[in-house]
Design a protein around this motif. Structure first.
Motif, PDB file in Angstrom:
ATOM      1  N   LYS A 102       0.816  -1.227   0.000  1.00  0.00           N
ATOM      2  CA  LYS A 102       0.000   0.000   0.000  1.00  0.00           C
ATOM      3  C   LYS A 102       0.846   1.272   0.000  1.00  0.00           C
ATOM      4  CE  LYS A 102      -2.284  -1.557   3.718  1.00  0.00           C
ATOM      5  NZ  LYS A 102      -1.776  -2.937   3.807  1.00  0.00           N
ATOM      6  N   ARG A 103       2.128   1.119   0.343  1.00  0.00           N
ATOM      7  CA  ARG A 103       3.085   2.258   0.336  1.00  0.00           C
ATOM      8  C   ARG A 103       2.688   3.356   1.324  1.00  0.00           C
ATOM      9  NH1 ARG A 103       5.972  -1.426  -2.213  1.00  0.00           N
ATOM     10  NH2 ARG A 103       5.797  -1.435  -4.463  1.00  0.00           N
ATOM     11  N   ILE A 104       2.034   2.973   2.429  1.00  0.00           N
ATOM     12  CA  ILE A 104       1.545   4.004   3.365  1.00  0.00           C
ATOM     13  C   ILE A 104       2.694   4.825   3.941  1.00  0.00           C
ATOM     14  CG2 ILE A 104       0.126   4.452   5.415  1.00  0.00           C
ATOM     15  CD1 ILE A 104      -1.098   1.706   5.070  1.00  0.00           C
ATOM     16  N   ARG A 105       3.776   4.149   4.337  1.00  0.00           N
ATOM     17  CA  ARG A 105       4.863   4.881   5.013  1.00  0.00           C
ATOM     18  C   ARG A 105       5.529   5.906   4.092  1.00  0.00           C
ATOM     19  NH1 ARG A 105       3.678   0.123   5.944  1.00  0.00           N
ATOM     20  NH2 ARG A 105       3.370  -0.713   8.033  1.00  0.00           N
ATOM     21  N   PRO A 106       5.920   5.501   2.852  1.00  0.00           N
ATOM     22  CA  PRO A 106       6.509   6.533   1.983  1.00  0.00           C
ATOM     23  C   PRO A 106       5.522   7.613   1.570  1.00  0.00           C
ATOM     24  CG  PRO A 106       6.267   4.450   0.797  1.00  0.00           C
ATOM     25  CD  PRO A 106       5.990   4.150   2.242  1.00  0.00           C
ATOM     26  N   VAL A 107       4.252   7.231   1.396  1.00  0.00           N
ATOM     27  CA  VAL A 107       3.244   8.257   1.066  1.00  0.00           C
ATOM     28  C   VAL A 107       3.172   9.264   2.212  1.00  0.00           C
ATOM     29  CG1 VAL A 107       0.746   8.630   0.837  1.00  0.00           C
ATOM     30  CG2 VAL A 107       1.864   6.876  -0.554  1.00  0.00           C
ATOM     31  N   MET A 108       3.168   8.764   3.442  1.00  0.00           N
ATOM     32  CA  MET A 108       3.099   9.674   4.593  1.00  0.00           C
ATOM     33  C   MET A 108       4.324  10.579   4.656  1.00  0.00           C
ATOM     34  SD  MET A 108       1.427   7.198   7.487  1.00  0.00           S
ATOM     35  CE  MET A 108       1.632   8.243   8.909  1.00  0.00           C
ATOM     36  N   LEU A 109       5.490  10.010   4.327  1.00  0.00           N
ATOM     37  CA  LEU A 109       6.708  10.829   4.361  1.00  0.00           C
ATOM     38  C   LEU A 109       6.600  11.992   3.360  1.00  0.00           C
ATOM     39  CD1 LEU A 109      10.328   9.546   4.749  1.00  0.00           C
ATOM     40  CD2 LEU A 109       9.830  11.435   3.204  1.00  0.00           C
ATOM     41  N   LEU A 110       6.148  11.671   2.153  1.00  0.00           N
ATOM     42  CA  LEU A 110       6.028  12.727   1.132  1.00  0.00           C
ATOM     43  C   LEU A 110       4.970  13.756   1.542  1.00  0.00           C
ATOM     44  CD1 LEU A 110       6.203  10.721  -2.245  1.00  0.00           C
ATOM     45  CD2 LEU A 110       8.060  11.865  -1.023  1.00  0.00           C
ATOM     46  N   ALA A 111       3.860  13.261   2.086  1.00  0.00           N
ATOM     47  CA  ALA A 111       2.782  14.180   2.481  1.00  0.00           C
ATOM     48  C   ALA A 111       3.212  15.053   3.669  1.00  0.00           C
ATOM     49  CB  ALA A 111       1.516  13.404   2.802  1.00  0.00           C
ATOM     50  N   ALA A 112       3.993  14.478   4.577  1.00  0.00           N
ATOM     51  CA  ALA A 112       4.479  15.270   5.721  1.00  0.00           C
ATOM     52  C   ALA A 112       5.409  16.378   5.215  1.00  0.00           C
ATOM     53  CB  ALA A 112       5.197  14.372   6.720  1.00  0.00           C
ATOM     54  N   TYR A 113       6.233  16.038   4.244  1.00  0.00           N
ATOM     55  CA  TYR A 113       7.125  17.038   3.637  1.00  0.00           C
ATOM     56  C   TYR A 113       6.280  18.134   2.978  1.00  0.00           C
ATOM     57  CZ  TYR A 113      10.664  18.938   0.457  1.00  0.00           C
ATOM     58  OH  TYR A 113      11.499  19.773  -0.233  1.00  0.00           O
ATOM     59  N   ASN A 114       5.229  17.705   2.281  1.00  0.00           N
ATOM     60  CA  ASN A 114       4.347  18.662   1.583  1.00  0.00           C
ATOM     61  C   ASN A 114       3.533  19.541   2.528  1.00  0.00           C
ATOM     62  OD1 ASN A 114       3.230  17.229  -1.618  1.00  0.00           O
ATOM     63  ND2 ASN A 114       5.010  18.492  -1.085  1.00  0.00           N
ATOM     64  N   LEU A 115       3.481  19.205   3.816  1.00  0.00           N
ATOM     65  CA  LEU A 115       2.812  20.102   4.771  1.00  0.00           C
ATOM     66  C   LEU A 115       3.531  21.447   4.790  1.00  0.00           C
ATOM     67  CD1 LEU A 115       2.166  17.747   7.861  1.00  0.00           C
ATOM     68  CD2 LEU A 115       0.407  18.838   6.441  1.00  0.00           C
ATOM     69  N   LEU A 116       4.835  21.408   4.475  1.00  0.00           N
ATOM     70  CA  LEU A 116       5.643  22.633   4.570  1.00  0.00           C
ATOM     71  C   LEU A 116       6.275  23.069   3.253  1.00  0.00           C
ATOM     72  CD1 LEU A 116       7.463  21.808   7.927  1.00  0.00           C
ATOM     73  CD2 LEU A 116       5.402  23.144   7.611  1.00  0.00           C
ATOM     74  N   LYS A 117       6.535  22.128   2.360  1.00  0.00           N
ATOM     75  CA  LYS A 117       7.243  22.472   1.104  1.00  0.00           C
ATOM     76  C   LYS A 117       6.504  21.893  -0.096  1.00  0.00           C
ATOM     77  CE  LYS A 117      11.500  24.162   2.406  1.00  0.00           C
ATOM     78  NZ  LYS A 117      11.306  24.623   3.744  1.00  0.00           N
ATOM     79  N   GLU A 118       6.636  22.546  -1.224  1.00  0.00           N
ATOM     80  CA  GLU A 118       5.881  22.135  -2.416  1.00  0.00           C
ATOM     81  C   GLU A 118       6.585  21.058  -3.250  1.00  0.00           C
ATOM     82  OE1 GLU A 118       2.792  22.919  -3.089  1.00  0.00           O
ATOM     83  OE2 GLU A 118       2.725  24.178  -1.300  1.00  0.00           O
ATOM     84  N   ASP A 119       7.847  21.294  -3.583  1.00  0.00           N
ATOM     85  CA  ASP A 119       8.547  20.339  -4.468  1.00  0.00           C
ATOM     86  C   ASP A 119       8.692  18.998  -3.747  1.00  0.00           C
ATOM     87  OD1 ASP A 119      10.525  21.562  -2.611  1.00  0.00           O
ATOM     88  OD2 ASP A 119      11.795  20.035  -3.523  1.00  0.00           O
ATOM     89  N   LEU A 120       8.715  17.905  -4.496  1.00  0.00           N
ATOM     90  CA  LEU A 120       8.808  16.600  -3.812  1.00  0.00           C
ATOM     91  C   LEU A 120      10.179  15.957  -3.927  1.00  0.00           C
ATOM     92  CD1 LEU A 120       5.657  14.402  -4.466  1.00  0.00           C
ATOM     93  CD2 LEU A 120       6.453  15.391  -2.335  1.00  0.00           C
ATOM     94  N   GLU A 121      10.925  16.360  -4.937  1.00  0.00           N
ATOM     95  CA  GLU A 121      12.148  15.646  -5.338  1.00  0.00           C
ATOM     96  C   GLU A 121      13.070  15.340  -4.155  1.00  0.00           C
ATOM     97  OE1 GLU A 121      14.026  13.362  -7.731  1.00  0.00           O
ATOM     98  OE2 GLU A 121      12.154  14.308  -8.313  1.00  0.00           O
ATOM     99  N   ARG A 122      13.241  16.354  -3.294  1.00  0.00           N
ATOM    100  CA  ARG A 122      14.166  16.216  -2.174  1.00  0.00           C
ATOM    101  C   ARG A 122      13.783  15.049  -1.236  1.00  0.00           C
ATOM    102  NH1 ARG A 122      14.677  21.261   2.034  1.00  0.00           N
ATOM    103  NH2 ARG A 122      16.768  20.827   2.774  1.00  0.00           N
ATOM    104  N   ALA A 123      12.475  14.822  -1.121  1.00  0.00           N
ATOM    105  CA  ALA A 123      12.009  13.823  -0.145  1.00  0.00           C
ATOM    106  C   ALA A 123      11.914  12.413  -0.725  1.00  0.00           C
ATOM    107  CB  ALA A 123      10.657  14.264   0.408  1.00  0.00           C
TER     108      ALA A 123
END
Ligand code: GRG
Length: 299
Positions: free
Chosen positions: A49-70
Protein backbone atom coordinates in the motif's frame (compact mmCIF):
# COMPACT_ATOMS: atom_id res chain seq x y z
CA UNK A 1 -7.55 5.71 -2.41
CA UNK A 2 -7.95 9.51 -2.61
CA UNK A 3 -6.58 11.37 -5.63
CA UNK A 4 -3.84 12.87 -3.46
CA UNK A 5 -2.83 9.46 -2.08
CA UNK A 6 -2.79 8.07 -5.63
CA UNK A 7 -0.47 10.88 -6.76
CA UNK A 8 2.05 10.16 -4.00
CA UNK A 9 1.65 6.42 -4.57
CA UNK A 10 2.46 6.81 -8.29
CA UNK A 11 5.63 8.77 -7.53
CA UNK A 12 6.82 6.00 -5.21
CA UNK A 13 5.91 3.19 -7.62
CA UNK A 14 7.71 4.84 -10.53
CA UNK A 15 10.90 5.20 -8.48
CA UNK A 16 10.77 1.71 -6.98
CA UNK A 17 10.27 0.05 -10.37
CA UNK A 18 13.60 1.24 -11.71
CA UNK A 19 15.78 1.10 -8.64
CA UNK A 20 16.85 -2.55 -8.98
CA UNK A 21 17.38 -3.34 -12.67
CA UNK A 22 16.92 -6.98 -13.55
CA UNK A 23 19.78 -7.46 -15.92
CA UNK A 24 22.05 -10.43 -16.21
CA UNK A 25 25.04 -9.16 -14.23
CA UNK A 26 26.16 -12.54 -12.90
CA UNK A 27 29.82 -12.52 -11.89
CA UNK A 28 30.36 -8.95 -13.10
CA UNK A 29 32.32 -6.77 -10.68
CA UNK A 30 30.30 -4.43 -8.48
CA UNK A 31 26.95 -5.80 -9.65
CA UNK A 32 24.26 -7.84 -7.93
CA UNK A 33 23.67 -11.41 -9.11
CA UNK A 34 20.42 -11.55 -11.10
CA UNK A 35 18.90 -13.98 -8.59
CA UNK A 36 19.34 -11.43 -5.80
CA UNK A 37 17.84 -8.59 -7.89
CA UNK A 38 14.84 -10.81 -8.65
CA UNK A 39 14.37 -11.79 -5.01
CA UNK A 40 14.59 -8.14 -3.87
CA UNK A 41 12.15 -6.95 -6.56
CA UNK A 42 9.79 -9.86 -5.92
CA UNK A 43 8.85 -8.42 -2.54
CA UNK A 44 9.51 -4.75 -3.22
CA UNK A 45 7.17 -4.71 -6.22
CA UNK A 46 4.58 -7.10 -4.83
CA UNK A 47 1.85 -4.49 -4.43
CA UNK A 48 2.22 -2.91 -0.99
CA UNK A 49 0.00 0.00 0.00
CA UNK A 50 3.08 2.26 0.34
CA UNK A 51 1.54 4.00 3.36
CA UNK A 52 4.86 4.88 5.01
CA UNK A 53 6.51 6.53 1.98
CA UNK A 54 3.24 8.26 1.07
CA UNK A 55 3.10 9.67 4.59
CA UNK A 56 6.71 10.83 4.36
CA UNK A 57 6.03 12.73 1.13
CA UNK A 58 2.78 14.18 2.48
CA UNK A 59 4.48 15.27 5.72
CA UNK A 60 7.12 17.04 3.64
CA UNK A 61 4.35 18.66 1.58
CA UNK A 62 2.81 20.10 4.77
CA UNK A 63 5.64 22.63 4.57
CA UNK A 64 7.24 22.47 1.10
CA UNK A 65 5.88 22.14 -2.42
CA UNK A 66 8.55 20.34 -4.47
CA UNK A 67 8.81 16.60 -3.81
CA UNK A 68 12.15 15.65 -5.34
CA UNK A 69 14.17 16.22 -2.17
CA UNK A 70 12.01 13.82 -0.15
CA UNK A 71 11.62 10.98 -2.67
CA UNK A 72 14.85 9.04 -1.87
CA UNK A 73 13.93 9.09 1.82
CA UNK A 74 10.45 7.76 1.06
CA UNK A 75 11.87 5.04 -1.19
CA UNK A 76 14.42 4.05 1.46
CA UNK A 77 11.71 3.75 4.10
CA UNK A 78 9.65 1.45 1.88
CA UNK A 79 12.73 -0.74 1.32
CA UNK A 80 13.27 -0.99 5.07
CA UNK A 81 9.60 -1.86 5.57
CA UNK A 82 9.79 -4.52 2.83
CA UNK A 83 12.95 -6.08 4.31
CA UNK A 84 11.19 -6.29 7.67
CA UNK A 85 8.25 -8.11 6.10
CA UNK A 86 10.54 -10.60 4.32
CA UNK A 87 12.39 -11.35 7.54
CA UNK A 88 9.21 -11.42 9.62
CA UNK A 89 7.76 -14.10 7.31
CA UNK A 90 10.78 -16.43 7.70
CA UNK A 91 10.33 -19.77 9.49
CA UNK A 92 12.47 -18.49 12.37
CA UNK A 93 10.00 -15.65 12.95
CA UNK A 94 6.33 -15.70 11.93
CA UNK A 95 6.69 -18.52 9.39
CA UNK A 96 4.16 -17.19 6.89
CA UNK A 97 3.39 -18.55 3.43
CA UNK A 98 1.60 -15.50 2.00
CA UNK A 99 2.33 -11.78 1.97
CA UNK A 100 0.89 -9.06 -0.20
CA UNK A 101 -1.31 -11.75 -1.78
CA UNK A 102 1.67 -13.74 -3.06
CA UNK A 103 3.85 -16.56 -1.76
CA UNK A 104 6.37 -15.19 0.73
CA UNK A 105 9.90 -14.48 -0.43
CA UNK A 106 11.51 -17.54 1.18
CA UNK A 107 8.79 -19.80 -0.27
CA UNK A 108 9.87 -18.75 -3.76
CA UNK A 109 13.61 -18.15 -3.40
CA UNK A 110 14.49 -20.33 -0.40
CA UNK A 111 15.28 -19.31 3.14
CA UNK A 112 18.89 -18.20 2.64
CA UNK A 113 18.03 -16.04 -0.36
CA UNK A 114 15.07 -14.59 1.55
CA UNK A 115 17.39 -13.48 4.35
CA UNK A 116 19.84 -12.03 1.83
CA UNK A 117 17.13 -10.27 -0.19
CA UNK A 118 16.03 -8.57 3.04
CA UNK A 119 19.64 -7.65 3.84
CA UNK A 120 20.09 -6.35 0.30
CA UNK A 121 17.05 -4.07 0.61
CA UNK A 122 18.18 -2.79 3.99
CA UNK A 123 21.63 -1.91 2.69
CA UNK A 124 20.26 -0.36 -0.48
CA UNK A 125 18.00 1.80 1.67
CA UNK A 126 20.98 3.26 3.54
CA UNK A 127 22.90 3.68 0.28
CA UNK A 128 19.96 5.72 -1.04
CA UNK A 129 19.83 7.83 2.12
CA UNK A 130 23.56 8.57 2.06
CA UNK A 131 23.50 9.39 -1.66
CA UNK A 132 20.57 11.75 -1.14
CA UNK A 133 22.35 13.53 1.73
CA UNK A 134 25.52 13.81 -0.33
CA UNK A 135 23.60 15.44 -3.18
CA UNK A 136 22.02 18.13 -0.98
CA UNK A 137 23.54 21.63 -1.03
CA UNK A 138 23.26 21.69 2.75
CA UNK A 139 23.06 18.10 3.99
CA UNK A 140 22.26 18.76 7.67
CA UNK A 141 18.53 18.26 7.43
CA UNK A 142 18.96 15.20 5.21
CA UNK A 143 21.37 13.67 7.71
CA UNK A 144 18.91 14.34 10.53
CA UNK A 145 16.10 12.68 8.54
CA UNK A 146 18.35 9.68 7.77
CA UNK A 147 19.29 9.43 11.46
CA UNK A 148 15.60 9.40 12.42
CA UNK A 149 14.90 6.59 9.96
CA UNK A 150 17.88 4.55 11.23
CA UNK A 151 16.82 5.08 14.85
CA UNK A 152 13.15 4.17 14.35
CA UNK A 153 14.04 1.09 12.27
CA UNK A 154 16.70 -0.13 14.71
CA UNK A 155 16.99 -1.77 18.11
CA UNK A 156 15.29 1.13 19.90
CA UNK A 157 12.58 1.03 17.27
CA UNK A 158 11.15 -1.64 14.97
CA UNK A 159 13.74 -4.35 15.66
CA UNK A 160 13.35 -3.85 19.42
CA UNK A 161 9.58 -4.18 19.04
CA UNK A 162 9.97 -7.39 17.06
CA UNK A 163 12.25 -8.91 19.69
CA UNK A 164 9.84 -7.93 22.48
CA UNK A 165 6.96 -9.41 20.47
CA UNK A 166 8.73 -12.76 20.18
CA UNK A 167 9.85 -12.72 23.84
CA UNK A 168 6.24 -12.34 24.82
CA UNK A 169 4.81 -15.28 22.83
CA UNK A 170 2.92 -17.65 25.11
CA UNK A 171 3.47 -15.42 28.16
CA UNK A 172 0.90 -13.52 30.11
CA UNK A 173 1.38 -9.87 29.23
CA UNK A 174 -0.02 -6.54 30.28
CA UNK A 175 -0.81 -3.22 28.64
CA UNK A 176 2.61 -1.74 29.35
CA UNK A 177 4.33 -4.56 27.48
CA UNK A 178 1.86 -4.49 24.61
CA UNK A 179 2.22 -0.71 24.32
CA UNK A 180 5.99 -1.19 24.07
CA UNK A 181 5.67 -3.90 21.41
CA UNK A 182 3.28 -2.00 19.19
CA UNK A 183 4.87 1.42 19.61
CA UNK A 184 8.15 -0.07 18.40
CA UNK A 185 7.21 -2.89 16.05
CA UNK A 186 4.58 -0.94 14.15
CA UNK A 187 4.24 2.73 15.12
CA UNK A 188 8.00 3.43 14.92
CA UNK A 189 8.11 3.35 11.10
CA UNK A 190 5.04 5.61 10.88
CA UNK A 191 6.75 7.98 13.32
CA UNK A 192 9.82 7.84 11.08
CA UNK A 193 7.68 8.74 8.04
CA UNK A 194 6.25 11.79 9.74
CA UNK A 195 9.41 12.92 11.52
CA UNK A 196 11.70 12.49 8.51
CA UNK A 197 9.23 14.14 6.12
CA UNK A 198 8.62 17.17 8.30
CA UNK A 199 12.31 17.46 9.16
CA UNK A 200 13.19 17.60 5.44
CA UNK A 201 10.64 20.41 5.16
CA UNK A 202 12.61 22.46 7.76
CA UNK A 203 9.91 22.24 10.43
CA UNK A 204 9.99 24.05 13.77
CA UNK A 205 9.94 22.13 17.07
CA UNK A 206 6.17 22.36 17.48
CA UNK A 207 5.54 21.00 13.99
CA UNK A 208 8.04 18.20 14.58
CA UNK A 209 6.30 17.24 17.84
CA UNK A 210 2.85 17.20 16.22
CA UNK A 211 4.08 15.12 13.26
CA UNK A 212 5.75 12.60 15.56
CA UNK A 213 2.62 12.25 17.70
CA UNK A 214 0.48 11.82 14.60
CA UNK A 215 2.75 8.96 13.50
CA UNK A 216 2.53 7.37 16.94
CA UNK A 217 -1.25 7.51 17.27
CA UNK A 218 -1.80 6.54 13.65
CA UNK A 219 0.57 3.58 14.08
CA UNK A 220 -1.13 2.39 17.26
CA UNK A 221 -4.55 2.58 15.61
CA UNK A 222 -3.18 0.83 12.52
CA UNK A 223 -1.85 -2.10 14.57
CA UNK A 224 -5.03 -2.35 16.65
CA UNK A 225 -7.06 -2.63 13.45
CA UNK A 226 -4.55 -5.19 12.13
CA UNK A 227 -5.00 -7.25 15.33
CA UNK A 228 -8.77 -6.90 14.95
CA UNK A 229 -8.63 -8.09 11.33
CA UNK A 230 -6.49 -11.06 12.32
CA UNK A 231 -9.46 -12.25 14.38
CA UNK A 232 -12.37 -11.39 12.10
CA UNK A 233 -10.86 -10.38 8.73
CA UNK A 234 -11.00 -12.08 5.33
CA UNK A 235 -7.69 -13.72 4.32
CA UNK A 236 -8.39 -13.29 0.59
CA UNK A 237 -9.09 -9.57 0.92
CA UNK A 238 -6.10 -9.08 3.23
CA UNK A 239 -3.71 -11.09 1.05
CA UNK A 240 -2.28 -12.90 4.08
CA UNK A 241 -3.23 -15.64 6.52
CA UNK A 242 -5.49 -14.80 9.45
CA UNK A 243 -5.93 -16.30 12.93
CA UNK A 244 -2.16 -16.51 13.33
CA UNK A 245 -1.92 -14.36 16.44
CA UNK A 246 -4.06 -16.73 18.49
CA UNK A 247 -2.24 -19.80 17.10
CA UNK A 248 1.13 -18.32 18.06
CA UNK A 249 -0.22 -17.14 21.41
CA UNK A 250 0.71 -13.56 20.59
CA UNK A 251 -0.01 -10.74 22.96
CA UNK A 252 -2.51 -8.57 21.07
CA UNK A 253 -5.23 -6.07 21.94
CA UNK A 254 -8.07 -8.52 21.23
CA UNK A 255 -6.40 -11.12 23.50
CA UNK A 256 -5.86 -8.54 26.25
CA UNK A 257 -8.94 -6.29 26.20
CA UNK A 258 -11.37 -8.03 23.83
CA UNK A 259 -12.42 -7.37 20.27
CA UNK A 260 -14.92 -4.54 20.90
CA UNK A 261 -12.59 -2.63 23.22
CA UNK A 262 -9.82 -2.95 20.61
CA UNK A 263 -11.98 -1.07 18.14
CA UNK A 264 -12.84 1.61 20.73
CA UNK A 265 -9.16 2.03 21.61
CA UNK A 266 -8.29 2.37 17.91
CA UNK A 267 -10.92 5.08 17.57
CA UNK A 268 -9.35 6.97 20.49
CA UNK A 269 -5.94 6.86 18.81
CA UNK A 270 -7.43 8.05 15.51
CA UNK A 271 -8.97 10.99 17.36
CA UNK A 272 -5.66 11.84 19.02
CA UNK A 273 -3.89 11.58 15.66
CA UNK A 274 -6.37 13.97 14.06
CA UNK A 275 -5.86 16.53 16.85
CA UNK A 276 -2.18 16.78 15.93
CA UNK A 277 -3.11 18.25 12.56
CA UNK A 278 -4.77 21.36 14.06
CA UNK A 279 -1.74 23.58 13.50
CA UNK A 280 -1.41 22.71 9.79
CA UNK A 281 -4.68 24.27 8.58
CA UNK A 282 -6.22 22.88 5.40
CA UNK A 283 -2.96 21.09 4.53
CA UNK A 284 -3.63 18.69 7.40
CA UNK A 285 -6.75 17.34 5.72
CA UNK A 286 -4.82 14.61 3.92
CA UNK A 287 -3.73 13.18 7.27
CA UNK A 288 -7.18 13.58 8.86
CA UNK A 289 -8.68 11.55 5.99
CA UNK A 290 -5.85 9.01 6.23
CA UNK A 291 -6.39 8.50 9.97
CA UNK A 292 -10.14 8.11 9.49
CA UNK A 293 -9.61 5.61 6.69
CA UNK A 294 -7.95 3.12 9.07
CA UNK A 295 -11.31 2.69 10.81
CA UNK A 296 -13.12 2.07 7.51
CA UNK A 297 -11.32 -1.29 7.34
CA UNK A 298 -13.43 -2.50 10.28
CA UNK A 299 -16.79 -0.94 9.34
C1 GRG B 1 11.90 -8.49 11.09
C2 GRG B 1 13.10 -6.53 12.12
C3 GRG B 1 11.87 -7.19 11.76
C4 GRG B 1 10.74 -6.56 12.06
C5 GRG B 1 9.45 -7.05 11.68
C6 GRG B 1 7.03 -5.27 10.24
C7 GRG B 1 7.25 -6.30 11.26
C8 GRG B 1 8.40 -6.13 12.18
C9 GRG B 1 6.53 -7.39 11.32
C10 GRG B 1 5.46 -7.68 10.32
C11 GRG B 1 4.25 -8.20 10.96
C12 GRG B 1 3.41 -7.12 11.51
C13 GRG B 1 2.07 -7.52 12.01
C14 GRG B 1 3.84 -5.91 11.55
C15 GRG B 1 3.07 -4.81 12.02
C16 GRG B 1 3.02 -3.79 10.97
C17 GRG B 1 2.19 -4.22 9.84
C18 GRG B 1 0.74 -4.45 10.04
C19 GRG B 1 2.78 -4.39 8.68
C20 GRG B 1 2.07 -4.55 7.42
O1 GRG B 1 2.06 -3.26 6.88
P1 GRG B 1 1.16 -2.82 5.65
O2 GRG B 1 -0.28 -3.21 5.93
O3 GRG B 1 1.70 -3.77 4.52
O4 GRG B 1 1.44 -1.41 5.35
P2 GRG B 1 1.91 -3.49 2.95
O5 GRG B 1 2.05 -4.86 2.36
O6 GRG B 1 0.72 -2.75 2.41
O7 GRG B 1 3.16 -2.69 2.84
Amino acid sequence: MTREYQAYFDVIEQRLKVIIPEESFDFMPDQRPLLLSKAMNYSLLAGGKRIRPVMLLAAYNLLKEDLERAIPFAVALEMIHTYSLIHDDLPAMDNDDYRRGKLTNHKVFGEANGILAGDGLLNLAYEQLLMACGAMPSPFCGMKAAEIIAFRAGGQGMIGGQVADMMQEGCEGDEKILQYIQRHKTAALFMASMEAGICLGDANEEQKGAAKEFGYHYGMAFQMIDDWLDVVGDATLLGKSIGKDAKQQKLTWPSLIGIENTKLRAEEHVQLAIEQMKGFGTKGKFFIDLAQSTLKRVQ
